[in-house]
Scaffold this motif. Structure first.
Motif, PDB file in Angstrom:
ATOM      1  N   GLY A 198       0.819  -1.209   0.000  1.00  0.00           N
ATOM      2  CA  GLY A 198       0.000   0.000   0.000  1.00  0.00           C
ATOM      3  C   GLY A 198       0.858   1.266   0.000  1.00  0.00           C
ATOM      4  N   ASP A 199       1.957   1.241   0.744  1.00  0.00           N
ATOM      5  CA  ASP A 199       2.837   2.412   0.796  1.00  0.00           C
ATOM      6  C   ASP A 199       3.591   2.586  -0.520  1.00  0.00           C
ATOM      7  OD1 ASP A 199       2.213   2.911   3.579  1.00  0.00           O
ATOM      8  OD2 ASP A 199       3.399   1.127   4.009  1.00  0.00           O
ATOM      9  N   SER A 200       3.971   1.474  -1.151  1.00  0.00           N
ATOM     10  CA  SER A 200       4.625   1.564  -2.450  1.00  0.00           C
ATOM     11  C   SER A 200       3.645   2.087  -3.497  1.00  0.00           C
ATOM     12  CB  SER A 200       5.139   0.193  -2.893  1.00  0.00           C
ATOM     13  OG  SER A 200       6.049  -0.308  -1.950  1.00  0.00           O
ATOM     14  N   PHE A 201       2.396   1.634  -3.399  1.00  0.00           N
ATOM     15  CA  PHE A 201       1.356   2.148  -4.290  1.00  0.00           C
ATOM     16  C   PHE A 201       1.249   3.663  -4.132  1.00  0.00           C
ATOM     17  CE2 PHE A 201      -2.782   3.598  -5.470  1.00  0.00           C
ATOM     18  CZ  PHE A 201      -3.100   2.862  -6.596  1.00  0.00           C
ATOM     19  N   ALA A 202       1.133   4.103  -2.881  1.00  0.00           N
ATOM     20  CA  ALA A 202       0.997   5.539  -2.614  1.00  0.00           C
ATOM     21  C   ALA A 202       2.224   6.298  -3.126  1.00  0.00           C
ATOM     22  CB  ALA A 202       0.811   5.768  -1.116  1.00  0.00           C
ATOM     23  N   GLY A 203       3.405   5.721  -2.958  1.00  0.00           N
ATOM     24  CA  GLY A 203       4.633   6.375  -3.418  1.00  0.00           C
ATOM     25  C   GLY A 203       4.673   6.514  -4.934  1.00  0.00           C
ATOM     26  N   GLY A 204       4.276   5.463  -5.635  1.00  0.00           N
ATOM     27  CA  GLY A 204       4.235   5.531  -7.097  1.00  0.00           C
ATOM     28  C   GLY A 204       3.222   6.560  -7.574  1.00  0.00           C
ATOM     29  N   LEU A 205       2.045   6.564  -6.934  1.00  0.00           N
ATOM     30  CA  LEU A 205       0.976   7.502  -7.300  1.00  0.00           C
ATOM     31  C   LEU A 205       1.386   8.952  -7.008  1.00  0.00           C
ATOM     32  CD1 LEU A 205      -1.918   8.469  -7.965  1.00  0.00           C
ATOM     33  CD2 LEU A 205      -2.624   7.657  -5.709  1.00  0.00           C
ATOM     34  N   LEU A 206       1.727   9.237  -5.749  1.00  0.00           N
ATOM     35  CA  LEU A 206       2.050  10.625  -5.373  1.00  0.00           C
ATOM     36  C   LEU A 206       3.335  11.089  -6.042  1.00  0.00           C
ATOM     37  CD1 LEU A 206       0.458  12.491  -3.233  1.00  0.00           C
ATOM     38  CD2 LEU A 206      -0.224  10.107  -3.304  1.00  0.00           C
ATOM     39  N   GLY A 207       4.301  10.191  -6.175  1.00  0.00           N
ATOM     40  CA  GLY A 207       5.553  10.562  -6.842  1.00  0.00           C
ATOM     41  C   GLY A 207       5.286  11.006  -8.272  1.00  0.00           C
ATOM     42  N   TYR A 208       4.464  10.225  -8.982  1.00  0.00           N
ATOM     43  CA  TYR A 208       4.145  10.602 -10.359  1.00  0.00           C
ATOM     44  C   TYR A 208       3.355  11.902 -10.402  1.00  0.00           C
ATOM     45  CZ  TYR A 208       2.445  10.643 -15.104  1.00  0.00           C
ATOM     46  OH  TYR A 208       2.156  11.038 -16.387  1.00  0.00           O
ATOM     47  N   LEU A 209       2.356  12.035  -9.542  1.00  0.00           N
ATOM     48  CA  LEU A 209       1.557  13.275  -9.535  1.00  0.00           C
ATOM     49  C   LEU A 209       2.446  14.486  -9.232  1.00  0.00           C
ATOM     50  CD1 LEU A 209      -1.728  12.209  -7.658  1.00  0.00           C
ATOM     51  CD2 LEU A 209      -1.272  12.236 -10.136  1.00  0.00           C
TER      52      LEU A 209
END
Lengths: 305, 305
Positions: free
Chosen positions: A233-244
């Motif tokens: 879940g944290d990796s998901f959030a990191g990929g999402l927020l990092g890209y945004l």
């Protein structure tokens, strides 16, 4: 573009049907920052104890994560979590939690962190999250939380959510928070509190994005082996927020969809090995390849006339 | 192109948080044939008792379903099922099951049914399914089953599966049947038995398609109200098999993906009202509109260079 994440830095002991690690680098802020580091500059804010050393810093520095705001608490011990997974990898069976220095964590953002354009509040007590949010001038603030805070600090969590832009929760937590069993209405209820986007994490089923304008669903990547789901879940959030954080307008629908997919890509790599092992040696080329595999996997041609 | 479905024809009593029906037309073969009727000619095979009358036939005829092979058992009672749903609509709480004439069902296909190009074996005892399959010359045979038969008639079910092309099961049933917790490996284990496609139904999360060449995932349609989930899986199967039956080459990847999406479209309409009520008055235009909504909902643009 820069991104700050505030949250736990930990040592994890994890056993799954595919192996075991007695002590490895973990924690929400660590998984998040490694994943986000492929897209933008990342600063990680969190407390560590005397047991946190050069080997751990080396993993973060290896991905270019700025660790200047890691707070070293002399005489303290780093957050420690021990758990095992059975064949149903959706559920972690916690055996031991020792909060250590994380129990007294009162994050103060440095000037560099205050002026960062994007902020992610990983899962911490919601009063603490709100305190951080109030120190930040970020234009995009994301938040994760958990059932514990919904049960024990509900009012504080609601107040904190009102001040952020994007909420990530498990779908069961979205329902619990809003007391609304229908996901569409539950997500709208959260948006009515303030946020303009809600991401419902669905474990092995992927994730769903709700905005005022629409809906997007991304599946999880089908893998032959899931070795350790910790940090997915944290990796998901990191990929999402990092890209945004790397894009001019994070509210653009196509941008959000790509972000959701990068989130799913990073989560899929994360679970293929223990802890941070796979993401630590991941390359941008591998990410792009898997992004294309996601596109192929969900592509749907129009019906012929 | 014609399609035959063999399975239960029933009266259902259903209560959900959104209403109640004391006695309405139901059964796997009914939900399936109504959904499939939008794509091809459908013949329904199943037993009914003296209580099954003109009102029930009228629903099937209203969608052009051929009922010549419905077997009327004089002196018998039609299969009756009573259940309620709580707010978690993924789980039906069965209160009463009276098999009636379905308990002694020994289907014999008419010549017209034997020569149909597509056959769907809805959930019945696997010996009975295999007996039907052996009477049929269909080039595409699909099968549904359930946990009961995995537990009580496992060997027979495995033998039956070996003789079909496409297997639809809940994802928990896919795991249970193969004793393999990893979905990708579990689906491959089923394909190793003979079938060339496995569809894992995931309830509110949609469905996944596994073939030897690839993978496709379709979400469920986000709805503000799910009134009665009964028959969602059968409507999904009807939309999928009905569309495949209407196409020249059902094994084509783009065709299978469209079929999965039509399945999800039909399931989404089915659950919006009780029993067959919504699908009975559905139009092809509404189906095409929702198909396009699915395309929009899952569309992902490539990342810019």
């Amino acid at each position: 573009m820069s991104l700050v994440v505030v949250g736990s830095i930990a040592f994890d002991a994890v056993k799954s049907p595919f192996g075991e690690r007695e002590r490895m680098l973990g924690g929400a802020a660590v998984h998040f920052s490694l994943a986000a580091s492929f897209f933008c500059d990342v600063r990680v804010v969190g407390p560590v104890g005397d047991d946190f050393g050069q080997d751990e810093y080396a993993v973060l520095h290896g991905r270019g994560v700025n660790t200047d705001d890691i707070e070293h608490v002399a005489g303290g011990e780093t957050f420690f979590w021990k758990a095992h997974y059975e064949f149903d990898m959706n559920l972690a069976h916690t055996e031991d939690t020792r909060l250590g220095v994380f129990g007294e964590f009162e994050p103060k953002l440095s000037d560099a962190s205050k002026s960062s354009e994007t902020l992610f509040l990983a899962n911490i007590q919601p009063d603490v999250q709100r305190g951080v949010r109030e120190q930040s001038g970020a234009g995009l603030v994301g938040l994760d939380s958990m059932n514990l805070w919904i049960e024990t600090a509900r009012d504080s969590l609601l107040e904190t959510i009102a001040g952020v832009d994007l909420v990530l929760l498990n779908d069961a937590e979205v329902r619990m928070l809003t007391e609304q069993p229908n996901m569409l209405l539950a997500a709208r209820a959260i948006m009515d509190m303030g946020p303009s986007a809600v991401v419902a994490k669905q474990g092995e089923y992927g994730a769903a994005l709700f905005t005022r304008e629409g809906y997007f669903a991304v599946p999880a990547f089908p893998l032959e082996t899931v070795m350790d789901p910790t940090g997915a879940g944290d990796s998901f959030a990191g990929g999402l927020l990092g890209y945004l954080a790397s894009q001019d307008d994070w509210t653009d629908d196509a941008t959000l969809r790509r972000g959701m997919t990068y989130g799913s890509v990073l989560a899929s790599f994360n679970v293929q090995e223990f802890g941070t092992e796979r993401v630590a040696r991941l390359t941008r080329e591998e990410i792009d390849e898997r992004f294309e595999a996601f596109r192929a996997m969900t592509a749907l041609e129009a019906a012929p006339d």
